[in-house]
Design a protein around this motif. Sequence first.
Motif, PDB file in Angstrom:
ATOM      1  N   THR A 160       6.582   0.788  -5.864  1.00 41.56           N
ATOM      2  CA  THR A 160       5.413   1.531  -6.678  1.00 41.56           C
ATOM      3  C   THR A 160       5.971   2.806  -6.874  1.00 41.56           C
ATOM      4  O   THR A 160       6.836   3.398  -6.215  1.00 41.56           O
ATOM      5  CB  THR A 160       4.188   1.741  -5.632  1.00 41.56           C
ATOM      6  OG1 THR A 160       4.583   2.543  -4.431  1.00 41.56           O
ATOM      7  CG2 THR A 160       3.484   0.349  -5.470  1.00 41.56           C
ATOM      8  N   CYS A 161       5.833   3.128  -8.047  1.00 45.81           N
ATOM      9  CA  CYS A 161       6.005   4.631  -8.760  1.00 45.81           C
ATOM     10  C   CYS A 161       4.815   5.142  -9.406  1.00 45.81           C
ATOM     11  O   CYS A 161       4.106   4.364  -9.915  1.00 45.81           O
ATOM     12  CB  CYS A 161       7.293   4.269  -9.668  1.00 45.81           C
ATOM     13  SG  CYS A 161       8.005   5.660 -10.349  1.00 45.81           S
ATOM     14  N   ALA A 162       4.929   6.552  -9.421  1.00 40.51           N
ATOM     15  CA  ALA A 162       3.644   7.054 -10.299  1.00 40.51           C
ATOM     16  C   ALA A 162       4.148   8.617 -10.454  1.00 40.51           C
ATOM     17  O   ALA A 162       5.417   8.841 -10.751  1.00 40.51           O
ATOM     18  CB  ALA A 162       2.404   6.793  -9.833  1.00 40.51           C
ATOM     19  N   ALA A 207       3.466   2.356 -11.994  1.00 43.00           N
ATOM     20  CA  ALA A 207       4.046   1.014 -12.024  1.00 43.00           C
ATOM     21  C   ALA A 207       4.189   0.429 -10.728  1.00 43.00           C
ATOM     22  O   ALA A 207       4.308   1.141  -9.619  1.00 43.00           O
ATOM     23  CB  ALA A 207       5.127   1.089 -12.726  1.00 43.00           C
ATOM     24  N   PHE A 208       4.076  -0.838 -10.666  1.00 42.58           N
ATOM     25  CA  PHE A 208       4.843  -1.668  -9.419  1.00 42.58           C
ATOM     26  C   PHE A 208       5.791  -2.338 -10.105  1.00 42.58           C
ATOM     27  O   PHE A 208       5.511  -3.158 -11.269  1.00 42.58           O
ATOM     28  CB  PHE A 208       3.863  -2.276  -8.654  1.00 42.58           C
ATOM     29  CG  PHE A 208       2.795  -3.374  -9.339  1.00 42.58           C
ATOM     30  CD1 PHE A 208       1.746  -3.003 -10.127  1.00 42.58           C
ATOM     31  CD2 PHE A 208       3.122  -4.705  -9.189  1.00 42.58           C
ATOM     32  CE1 PHE A 208       0.907  -3.762 -10.606  1.00 42.58           C
ATOM     33  CE2 PHE A 208       2.226  -5.907  -9.721  1.00 42.58           C
ATOM     34  CZ  PHE A 208       1.353  -5.279 -10.312  1.00 42.58           C
ATOM     35  N   LEU A 209       6.795  -2.598  -9.519  1.00 47.02           N
ATOM     36  CA  LEU A 209       8.029  -3.171  -9.881  1.00 47.02           C
ATOM     37  C   LEU A 209       8.550  -4.324  -8.837  1.00 47.02           C
ATOM     38  O   LEU A 209       8.059  -4.050  -7.420  1.00 47.02           O
ATOM     39  CB  LEU A 209       9.207  -2.341  -9.828  1.00 47.02           C
ATOM     40  CG  LEU A 209       9.259  -1.234 -11.039  1.00 47.02           C
ATOM     41  CD1 LEU A 209       8.498   0.108 -10.421  1.00 47.02           C
ATOM     42  CD2 LEU A 209      10.460  -0.883 -11.439  1.00 47.02           C
ATOM     43  N   ASP A 232       6.734   2.647  -1.201  1.00 48.90           N
ATOM     44  CA  ASP A 232       6.016   3.428  -1.955  1.00 48.90           C
ATOM     45  C   ASP A 232       6.662   4.419  -2.469  1.00 48.90           C
ATOM     46  O   ASP A 232       7.174   5.448  -1.439  1.00 48.90           O
ATOM     47  CB  ASP A 232       4.503   3.916  -1.243  1.00 48.90           C
ATOM     48  CG  ASP A 232       3.681   4.502  -2.249  1.00 48.90           C
ATOM     49  OD1 ASP A 232       4.155   5.359  -3.071  1.00 48.90           O
ATOM     50  OD2 ASP A 232       2.473   4.755  -1.626  1.00 48.90           O
ATOM     51  N   GLU A 233       7.147   4.676  -3.500  1.00 49.23           N
ATOM     52  CA  GLU A 233       7.952   5.811  -4.077  1.00 49.23           C
ATOM     53  C   GLU A 233       6.993   6.625  -5.231  1.00 49.23           C
ATOM     54  O   GLU A 233       7.902   7.417  -5.878  1.00 49.23           O
ATOM     55  CB  GLU A 233       9.362   5.063  -4.747  1.00 49.23           C
ATOM     56  CG  GLU A 233      10.205   4.415  -3.889  1.00 49.23           C
ATOM     57  CD  GLU A 233      11.440   5.230  -3.508  1.00 49.23           C
ATOM     58  OE1 GLU A 233      11.488   6.375  -4.080  1.00 49.23           O
ATOM     59  OE2 GLU A 233      11.943   5.070  -2.598  1.00 49.23           O
ATOM     60  N   ILE A 234       5.792   6.694  -4.801  1.00 49.08           N
ATOM     61  CA  ILE A 234       4.910   7.206  -5.844  1.00 49.08           C
ATOM     62  C   ILE A 234       5.268   8.872  -5.909  1.00 49.08           C
ATOM     63  O   ILE A 234       5.357   9.688  -6.956  1.00 49.08           O
ATOM     64  CB  ILE A 234       3.453   7.126  -5.488  1.00 49.08           C
ATOM     65  CG1 ILE A 234       3.323   5.497  -6.026  1.00 49.08           C
ATOM     66  CG2 ILE A 234       2.669   7.957  -6.265  1.00 49.08           C
ATOM     67  CD1 ILE A 234       1.970   5.027  -5.476  1.00 49.08           C
ATOM     68  N   GLN A 235       5.693   9.522  -4.606  1.00 47.86           N
ATOM     69  CA  GLN A 235       5.817  10.770  -4.360  1.00 47.86           C
ATOM     70  C   GLN A 235       7.245  11.188  -4.374  1.00 47.86           C
ATOM     71  O   GLN A 235       7.747  11.982  -4.844  1.00 47.86           O
ATOM     72  CB  GLN A 235       5.049  11.435  -3.068  1.00 47.86           C
ATOM     73  CG  GLN A 235       5.087  12.893  -3.113  1.00 47.86           C
ATOM     74  CD  GLN A 235       4.194  13.579  -1.999  1.00 47.86           C
ATOM     75  OE1 GLN A 235       4.345  14.512  -1.613  1.00 47.86           O
ATOM     76  NE2 GLN A 235       2.813  12.781  -1.804  1.00 47.86           N
TER      77      GLN A 235
END
Length: 400
Positions: free
Chosen positions: A249-251, A262-264, A223-226
Amino acid sequence: MNKQEYINAAEQQLLHTYNRFPLVLDHGEGVYLYDTDGKEYLDFTAGIAVCALGYSNEEYKNALKAQVDSLLHTSNLYYNTPVTEAAGKVLAASDMDRIFFTNSGTEAIEGAIKAAKKYAWTRDGHAGHEIIAMKHSFHGRSIGALSVTGNAHYQEPFEPLMPGVQFAEFNHFDSVKELVTENTCAVIMETVQGEGGIYPVEPDFLKQVRALCDEKDILLVLDEIQCGMGRTGNMFAWQHYGVKPDIMTCAKALGCGVPVGAFLMTQKVADKSLAPGDHGTTYGGNPFVGAAVSAVFDIFEKQHILEHVNDVSAYFEEKLDELVKKYDFLTARRGMGLMQGLVCELPVGKVAAEALNQGLVVITAGADVLRFVPPLVIEKKHVDEMVPKLEKAFAAVSAG
Ligand SMILES: *Cc1c(COP(=O)(O)O)cnc(C)c1O
């Protein structure tokens, strides 16, 4: 309406799911925010790691305005050019093969969970798979994302949640290993835990988990959202570790203020996971957010944001370390790049509130951490401006 009238109206109208600071923000410029009274705030929060480019970036605004003039939304039943360009840029930066755009981080986590479950369904020919998540993690508030969020306080009122989730100790390999069964489909973690208190993953732990996943054909979901989008000095935090996830994941900063996530995944996962009919979204990846994501990547490149983050964060860390030396109530600094936490024995909520009085926006993480996730465009002079404001807040809270 004056400030207090806005606050009163909001408190009457909005569902009371946040205890908000008494601040009515009006506009932003660079790394400063201004409230409706015209008071200036130096921003070390960036809308919780969202506004990486700060406020009112001309190129970003112009890209959005141009897209507003041409096309806001179509449907994912058709192709659109902005999102295709955006996809190419995110995939190139992440070395992933496939991307699905969502409207939020939470929704990216939902997609990642579904992709992992479908992968294991294809792998094993049956459903009923399990996920290993981390204690003190945060992945979002929907039922699926909440199910992998290691915080009993957030979970309890909403049980039963999604079954088949087990929680391991973050950064303790054995606690992950002992939870693995033949039904495990994924291990999910934040590369740097954010809400839980700014804990970066340890290199050995991540490498061991990667090896375990490879051995058992389990998917590693980061999880790379933050922590993603340049915040740690690489485009994605996992790129510091020489370990690549199967799904990420990214946001947050992906659209720098436009709601997009997004999810990649790698091609290996894509081939065995979500297919037509398995997943969808009305808004996700529409032309408007596509234009925003595309512009963000262009500006990152033109403004050399990654180099800048590495440069300014070294200075920022030095200044935070000086504070830890100076004040007994500060017991540690943790973090990477422009995602930093100070462990603080003063009540951190009060420090954050007092900082606002001093014209500084900071937030907390966990029970005892002051969290700094400023716009990535802050400069050393802003660090120098932040420190005395923070010290005044410390003084006010210490004085009781
Ligand atoms: C903010 C956050 C989320 C949830 O993202 P939303 O856009 O609020 O849905 C998930 N994971 C992490 C690590 C986050 O910081």
